[in-house]
Design an enzyme around this catalytic site. Sequence first.
Site: not given
Length: 564
Positions: A85, A476
């Site tokens: 990520d 996130s």
Amino acid sequence: MKEEKINNFSKQITENSSLPAAHSMLYAIGMKETDFKKAQVGIISNWYEGNPCNIHLNSLAKRVKNSIKKNNLIGFQITTIGISDGITMGTPGMRYSLPSRELIADSIESVVESHCYDGVIAIPGCDKNIPGVMIGLLRLNRPSIIVYGGTIASGYYNGNKLDIVSSFEALGKKNNSIITDEEYKNIIKNSCPGPGACGGMYTANTMATALEAVGMLLPYSSSSPAKSNEKKKECKQVAIYIKKLLKKNIKTKDIVTKNSVENGIKLAICLGGSTNLVLHFLAIAKAANLNITLKDFQKISNETPFIGNLKPSGIFSMEDLHVNIGGIPVIIKYLIKKKILLGDCLTVTGKTLYENVKDAQDLTFTKKIIYPIETPIKTKGHIRILYGNISPEGSVAKITGKEGTKFRGRAMVFNSEYEANKSIINNQIKPGTVIVIRYVGPVGGPGMPEMLKPTSYIMGSGLGDKVALITDGRFSGGTHGFVVGHITPEAQNGGTIAIIKNGDFIKIDSENNTITLEIKEEEIRRRRRLWSPINSFKKINKGYLYKYTKIVSSASTGCVTDEF
């Protein structure tokens, strides 16, 4: 003493005399005749060299395999995929992050079912690895344990602790002349000092701690750092516990129950965990055949105090929690004592959650890493499920309280994350703005990418308490600020977020759990009649992302791909 037969699945191959070719292949990989009656364990890691969260997982898997062999079991190392990520954030590659969860689950299901392994030890590292392996283990429903790869150590520069979010926020600071180019470069060089998952209460650590409370990890697994001696010891001990599960035939769904899942969600909310826990636990609940919906998250959050002073909303890391508090079992013990968590749920040790933690040290509050239940950071959890004309099927907010609890402002609309990032970096966002990023949902993205880059730019630019951001994408675990994601229906499917115009007033109220576009219903209907999807966001016409858009469910049901 004769060894108890625990090869309930592998015997379909190893003890089937009609499969001579299969037996030849097993001899070819080094098995001996005496091994054919032993239980087989798949040791599945998300190892790959391209990400600090995953780079060390193969070495952990080798330690596990040695332990398996010493306990008279057969272990087979297997690797499945991962997506970084942190590396893909803010790029087109981020579209593959959430969809990779399904690929991980599918691959684990495929290899273990086809090769008839009796049990599984899964070793995940990065964000989507953990729910991916959990979903796969639930589909298989056989004796299984998760060994978390562990958190990264803190970085340092100029006497300050750093982590991955320090790098993201540094760009906003540099562009606003808060730091120099040299300081910016040194922050980037020193934010990630080695292997392990991102160090705050971001998605990987959120899901690991939650699943330890669920009972799928050995005690201390979620908080012991990647390079610690405790992690090495855990890899050595895990074979003892998988053998115990095999002997007692304790399967994944015996452990993952509604009560244990609620334990996991409560712990994550207590610690200020990532909003991604909502998406992932909706999907985990579906795989476990449990009835858990968005409304359950709101109920749990209303009843759960926020006590963790951990990044990104706080100041401490998982490493700090491990060193100064003593690990997650210390917090679980405290929360059982305070009747937040249920202690009678079964775990992978074969014991209850309370039995796992009863001998852990008592929680102390001197460092203010964890606050007492009686004087929490916030009396209710930071996860808020908002409904209204913008999100009639629900949306997810992360409101810790320091941003305030209400926000009203004029919309500034962007049809992609990249447009928004450009405006933020060029200082075009004014205080009082509600930034709207749309066409980034599971279908419209496609893949529902995370919006850490724009939220980090906002924080780095000093606008964290002056603007809000809403999106049909997700955030996130490193995101903080006044943010609302997972808006459903998403723009690509004609949700109200698709018809918001620049200058419209939007009101977000986390006290009453509402998000409202302040225009008349008649105007909403008029705009909807004139609306059509933006074709430029449908360029994907082949490959995995194309298939994903055809089968993925709404964010309000967990973005699963087996909901037909």
